[in-house]
Design a protein around this motif. Sequence first.
Motif, PDB file in Angstrom:
ATOM      1  N   GLU A 101      50.297  83.501  87.702  1.00 20.60           N
ATOM      2  CA  GLU A 101      50.175  83.752  89.136  1.00 20.60           C
ATOM      3  C   GLU A 101      49.495  82.587  89.843  1.00 20.60           C
ATOM      4  OE1 GLU A 101      48.737  87.406  92.075  1.00 20.60           O
ATOM      5  OE2 GLU A 101      47.910  87.242  90.049  1.00 20.60           O
ATOM      6  N   TYR A 102      48.519  81.989  89.193  1.00 16.50           N
ATOM      7  CA  TYR A 102      47.863  80.786  89.709  1.00 16.50           C
ATOM      8  C   TYR A 102      47.477  79.920  88.506  1.00 16.50           C
ATOM      9  CZ  TYR A 102      43.684  83.668  88.760  1.00 16.50           C
ATOM     10  OH  TYR A 102      42.747  84.473  88.168  1.00 16.50           O
TER      11      TYR A 102
ATOM     12  N   TYR B  48      62.083  82.784  90.883  1.00 15.24           N
ATOM     13  CA  TYR B  48      60.729  83.282  90.647  1.00 15.24           C
ATOM     14  C   TYR B  48      59.754  82.118  90.651  1.00 15.24           C
ATOM     15  CZ  TYR B  48      58.347  87.605  89.375  1.00 15.24           C
ATOM     16  OH  TYR B  48      57.592  88.756  89.404  1.00 15.24           O
ATOM     17  N   ARG B  49      58.614  82.306  91.270  1.00 15.16           N
ATOM     18  CA  ARG B  49      57.647  81.221  91.395  1.00 15.16           C
ATOM     19  C   ARG B  49      56.342  81.537  90.684  1.00 15.16           C
ATOM     20  NH1 ARG B  49      58.040  79.067  97.701  1.00 15.16           N
ATOM     21  NH2 ARG B  49      60.266  78.455  97.630  1.00 15.16           N
ATOM     22  N   GLY B  50      55.686  80.474  90.213  1.00 12.90           N
ATOM     23  CA  GLY B  50      54.401  80.616  89.555  1.00 12.90           C
ATOM     24  C   GLY B  50      53.927  79.265  89.082  1.00 12.90           C
ATOM     25  N   CYS B  51      52.923  79.267  88.236  1.00 12.06           N
ATOM     26  CA  CYS B  51      52.349  78.026  87.730  1.00 12.06           C
ATOM     27  C   CYS B  51      52.462  77.980  86.213  1.00 12.06           C
ATOM     28  CB  CYS B  51      50.884  77.918  88.143  1.00 12.06           C
ATOM     29  SG  CYS B  51      50.642  77.784  89.940  1.00 12.06           S
TER      30      CYS B  51
ATOM     31  N   ASP C 124      55.741  86.098  84.423  1.00  8.11           N
ATOM     32  CA  ASP C 124      57.062  85.930  83.826  1.00  8.11           C
ATOM     33  C   ASP C 124      56.918  85.012  82.624  1.00  8.11           C
ATOM     34  OD1 ASP C 124      59.815  86.145  83.490  1.00  8.11           O
ATOM     35  OD2 ASP C 124      60.308  84.572  84.914  1.00  8.11           O
ATOM     36  N   GLU C 125      57.978  84.941  81.834  1.00 11.07           N
ATOM     37  CA  GLU C 125      58.071  83.972  80.754  1.00 11.07           C
ATOM     38  C   GLU C 125      59.361  83.182  80.938  1.00 11.07           C
ATOM     39  OE1 GLU C 125      55.721  86.275  77.151  1.00 11.07           O
ATOM     40  OE2 GLU C 125      57.892  86.497  77.304  1.00 11.07           O
TER      41      GLU C 125
ATOM     42  N   ILE D 131      69.512  88.678  88.344  1.00 12.19           N
ATOM     43  CA  ILE D 131      69.039  89.701  89.271  1.00 12.19           C
ATOM     44  C   ILE D 131      67.559  89.467  89.536  1.00 12.19           C
ATOM     45  CG2 ILE D 131      70.752  91.340  88.406  1.00 12.19           C
ATOM     46  CD1 ILE D 131      68.406  92.829  87.027  1.00 12.19           C
ATOM     47  N   ASN D 132      66.996  90.200  90.462  1.00 12.36           N
ATOM     48  CA  ASN D 132      65.591  90.043  90.792  1.00 12.36           C
ATOM     49  C   ASN D 132      64.717  90.379  89.590  1.00 12.36           C
ATOM     50  OD1 ASN D 132      63.239  89.690  92.270  1.00 12.36           O
ATOM     51  ND2 ASN D 132      63.261  91.759  93.103  1.00 12.36           N
ATOM     52  N   ARG D 133      63.735  89.531  89.300  1.00 15.77           N
ATOM     53  CA  ARG D 133      62.838  89.725  88.162  1.00 15.77           C
ATOM     54  C   ARG D 133      61.883  90.891  88.385  1.00 15.77           C
ATOM     55  NH1 ARG D 133      59.682  90.727  84.570  1.00 15.77           N
ATOM     56  NH2 ARG D 133      58.853  89.289  83.012  1.00 15.77           N
ATOM     57  N   ASP D 134      61.641  91.274  89.631  1.00 13.34           N
ATOM     58  CA  ASP D 134      60.728  92.381  89.923  1.00 13.34           C
ATOM     59  C   ASP D 134      61.458  93.715  89.935  1.00 13.34           C
ATOM     60  OD1 ASP D 134      58.380  90.887  90.175  1.00 13.34           O
ATOM     61  OD2 ASP D 134      58.860  90.348  92.236  1.00 13.34           O
ATOM     62  N   ALA D 135      60.680  94.788  89.847  1.00 15.03           N
ATOM     63  CA  ALA D 135      61.245  96.141  89.801  1.00 15.03           C
ATOM     64  C   ALA D 135      61.564  96.654  91.201  1.00 15.03           C
ATOM     65  CB  ALA D 135      60.281  97.083  89.083  1.00 15.03           C
TER      66      ALA D 135
END
Length: 276
Positions: free
Chosen positions: A17-18, A54-57, A27-28, A196-200
């Motif tokens: 997330e950060y 999908y975004r992240g660090c 995510d992986e 598809i979207n990674r979130d539920a």
Amino acid sequence: MWNNSAVVKVPVLKLKEYPSEEAETVDEVLYGMEVLVRERTIKGWASVETSYGYRGCVRTEGLEAHEWNVRRWQKLSKYVVVSPSADVFEVPGYKNPYLFSLPRGSLVAASDQEGQAGWNQVRLSDGRGAYMRKGQLRPAAALHCPAEQEEKLRESLVRTALTYLYTPYRWGGKTPWGIDCSGLCSMVYLLHGIAINRDAKIKKGYPVKEIPVCRVKPGDLLYFPGHMALYIGGLNYIHSTGRTGQDGVVINSLNHMAEDYREDLASTITAAGSIF
């Protein structure tokens, strides 16, 4: 050398997330997948966006970002790992030591060199040659199923989902080594060439559209508050749950008379979604 694009060069790269190991894993990203490097953050970290938005660090040590290697990788045809896990060998042969293992969904590049019987010669993200067992790979281009073959695709989605049965639950995970609810559903679709979207949740810009729950068919998706599942038919669905006593990928029922009925989910369905 950093470029806009980079390729994951470790089996599983945690998307945080950060920029901190203490941050939540959202995510992986798997070996061979490309990411867009948006910016360098603190030393050793980069803010990235996956091919599915999908975004992240991530830790930069897990990325191959040399421009020449990335461009070469983009031009090569790919194999996708379809077995739960696949070993990568420097020299073909079951008795030889393997370099590392890749989880289902990872990508390696096809080589123009012929492998030995039962083996494929492949290219790794850093350009090295290696060998993998043929039965554990499938050409990535073969994952796409024409829209007119709806019934075939639905059946295939269900079969793929069932291969994850009993996989342990892992928050943010999406491999047979550990997977969460949206990781399961998104990987099942991704293994058929569909992002598809990674979130539920159903999100604009992705192919899943909301449908009435009464019209759900095998391969469609069910949504609950903070949770999702893949419908497999006969009022049954497969999902990854962290619930005590199940803790992983299991099958439950919407039939209140069934032994595996879960009232907490059946009574809280918020939507159903389909790509068809």
